[in-house]
Design an enzyme around this catalytic site. Structure first.
Site, PDB file in Angstrom:
ATOM      1  N   SER A  96       0.796  -1.224   0.000  1.00 12.11           N
ATOM      2  CA  SER A  96       0.000   0.000   0.000  1.00 12.11           C
ATOM      3  C   SER A  96       0.831   1.278   0.000  1.00 12.11           C
ATOM      4  O   SER A  96       0.349   2.307  -0.452  1.00 12.11           O
ATOM      5  CB  SER A  96      -0.990  -0.007   1.171  1.00 12.11           C
ATOM      6  OG  SER A  96      -0.346  -0.340   2.366  1.00 12.11           O
TER       7      SER A  96
ATOM      8  N   HIS B 224      -5.312  -3.655  -2.892  1.00 10.01           N
ATOM      9  CA  HIS B 224      -4.956  -2.721  -3.965  1.00 10.01           C
ATOM     10  C   HIS B 224      -4.872  -3.374  -5.334  1.00 10.01           C
ATOM     11  O   HIS B 224      -4.490  -2.726  -6.303  1.00 10.01           O
ATOM     12  CB  HIS B 224      -3.651  -2.011  -3.622  1.00 10.01           C
ATOM     13  CG  HIS B 224      -3.799  -1.114  -2.443  1.00 10.01           C
ATOM     14  ND1 HIS B 224      -4.475   0.080  -2.503  1.00 10.01           N
ATOM     15  CD2 HIS B 224      -3.423  -1.262  -1.146  1.00 10.01           C
ATOM     16  CE1 HIS B 224      -4.474   0.645  -1.305  1.00 10.01           C
ATOM     17  NE2 HIS B 224      -3.853  -0.155  -0.463  1.00 10.01           N
TER      18      HIS B 224
ATOM     19  N   LYS C  62     -11.831   0.245  -2.060  1.00  5.73           N
ATOM     20  CA  LYS C  62     -10.788   0.935  -2.835  1.00  5.73           C
ATOM     21  C   LYS C  62     -11.222   0.997  -4.305  1.00  5.73           C
ATOM     22  O   LYS C  62     -12.098   1.786  -4.626  1.00  5.73           O
ATOM     23  CB  LYS C  62      -9.446   0.300  -2.551  1.00  5.73           C
ATOM     24  CG  LYS C  62      -9.011   0.784  -1.158  1.00  5.73           C
ATOM     25  CD  LYS C  62      -7.939   0.072  -0.453  1.00  5.73           C
ATOM     26  CE  LYS C  62      -7.802   0.683   0.952  1.00  5.73           C
ATOM     27  NZ  LYS C  62      -7.022  -0.135   1.857  1.00  5.73           N
TER      28      LYS C  62
HETATM   29  C1  LIG Z   1      -7.061  -0.542   3.145  1.00  6.13           C
HETATM   30  C2  LIG Z   1      -6.370  -1.806   3.418  1.00  6.13           C
HETATM   31  C3  LIG Z   1      -6.891  -2.740   4.317  1.00  6.13           C
HETATM   32  C4  LIG Z   1      -8.089  -2.444   5.182  1.00  6.13           C
HETATM   33  O1  LIG Z   1      -9.276  -2.416   4.474  1.00  6.13           O
HETATM   34  P1  LIG Z   1     -10.520  -1.617   5.092  1.00  6.13           P
HETATM   35  O2  LIG Z   1     -11.702  -2.132   4.347  1.00  6.13           O
HETATM   36  O3  LIG Z   1     -10.233  -0.172   4.858  1.00  6.13           O
HETATM   37  O4  LIG Z   1     -10.581  -1.934   6.562  1.00  6.13           O
HETATM   38  C5  LIG Z   1      -6.248  -3.939   4.479  1.00  6.13           C
HETATM   39  N1  LIG Z   1      -5.129  -4.213   3.778  1.00  6.13           N
HETATM   40  C6  LIG Z   1      -4.562  -3.331   2.920  1.00  6.13           C
HETATM   41  C7  LIG Z   1      -3.326  -3.706   2.184  1.00  6.13           C
HETATM   42  C8  LIG Z   1      -5.175  -2.099   2.710  1.00  6.13           C
HETATM   43  O5  LIG Z   1      -4.621  -1.233   1.877  1.00  6.13           O
END
Ligand SMILES: *Cc1c(COP(=O)(O)O)cnc(C)c1O
Length: 313
Positions: free
Chosen positions: A97, A125, A157
């Site tokens: 991320s 992602h 996302k």
């Molecule tokens: C955003 C993210 C999460 C968490 O997801 P949410 O639905 O926002 O709780 C977990 N792992 C990674 C790699 C992320 O980027």
């Protein structure tokens, strides 16, 4: 568990090529659910050093021994595998991320099979953008359920909705339903949110031009940034960090860009290691070619210390 939840789970299983999928309220909860349900004291969880915080927290909650390997380093992973005891689970971000690079999942799969370890990928992602069909990293690497048994993805996302899922075998999903406390003891996603995610999956299936546009913007940005001599990182994804180094410099640059209409956050320790503060540029299919040209022009100007005094404040 409304018909919308049910339909979304079926669509997610279909798209990812897994037997079943299970919805979670957030990605954070999905990760702590998997690790705490599948592992316990005496087991080992082996993680990339740059993994998302939710995977680290899941490891802590599980009581398993946490071992970490050097980022994307197969030799380091192998050393941790051969030193570990009990049931072994290897967990990685499929796309990191804060760096935007991908885990070498195909090779990690082979190592896991050799050491009889289960591989889990967090595809927050990758899901919705990677692979010809947008099914994410498993599709991109061509990894079926046998080779990549635990696939987690988020819906907040690229999908633009909210929530998360875990996809895998019948046995995996049944085990999570029975033992994953963050599944059992919290309110499910609202049905309307599940319906929104279904609509997003329809768009992912019907409009591959969005992924093509995103890939064109990524290429355009990287070529332009390279021509300017900017410090790009080894990423082919929508996350294109620019390494800055000092916290203050990254913050100042981020604020200068914001005054010109670019929302680019400065990522600083402890989210990233000391001395590696960066601008986290996140590209999307909604950006135009002109947007990228303007960004490159602004980055060039800021680097040479000339702020745009005509820009709206
Ligand atoms: C955003 C993210 C999460 C968490 O997801 P949410 O639905 O926002 O709780 C977990 N792992 C990674 C790699 C992320 O980027």
């Amino acid at each position: 568990h409304s018909p919308y939840h049910h339909q979304l789970e079926q669509r997610l299983a279909e798209l990812t090529g897994r037997s079943r999928a299970l919805l979670f309220s957030t990605g954070y909860m999905a990760n702590i659910a998997v690790l705490s349900a599948l592992l316990g004291r005496g087991d080992s969880v082996i993680q990339d050093k740059l993994n998302h915080a939710s995977l680290i927290d899941g490891a802590r909650l599980s009581g398993a021994r946490l071992r970490r390997f050097t980022h994307n380093d197969l030799d380091s992973l192998q050393r941790q595998l051969s030193n570990s005891e009990g049931r072994r689970l290897v967990a990685v971000d499929a796309v990191f991320s804060m760096d935007g690079d991908c885990a070498p999942l195909a090779q990690q799969t082979e190592l896991c099979q050799r050491y009889n370890a289960v591989l889990m990928a967090d595809d927050a992602h990758g899901f919705g953008v990677l692979g010809g069909d947008g099914a994410g990293s498993a599709s991109y690497w061509g990894l079926d359920q046998e080779r990549l048994p635990v696939l987690m993805g988020t819906l907040g996302k690229a999908v633009g909705s909210f929530g998360a899922f875990v996809a895998g075998s019948e046995t995996l999903i049944e085990a999570l339903i029975q033992f994953a406390r963050p599944y059992v003891y919290t309110t499910a996603l609202p049905p309307a949110v599940a319906a929104a995610s279904i609509a997003a999956l329809d768009i992912i299936a019907a409009e591959p031009q969005r992924r093509q546009a995103l890939n064109a913007r990524i290429k355009q940005f990287r070529q332009g940034a390279e021509a300017l001599g900017l410090d790009l990182m080894a990423s082919d994804t929508a996350i294109q960090p620019l390494m800055i180094g000092k916290d203050g410099d990254a913050l100042q640059l981020s604020q200068g860009l914001e005054r010109e209409g670019f929302l680019i956050s400065a990522i600083r320790p402890p989210t990233v290691p000391e001395g590696t503060a960066r601008l986290r540029i996140t590209l999307s299919a909604a950006h135009t070619e002109t947007d990228i040209d303007r960004l490159l022009e602004a980055l060039a100007r800021h680097r040479s210390g000339r702020a745009n005094t005509d820009a709206p404040q």
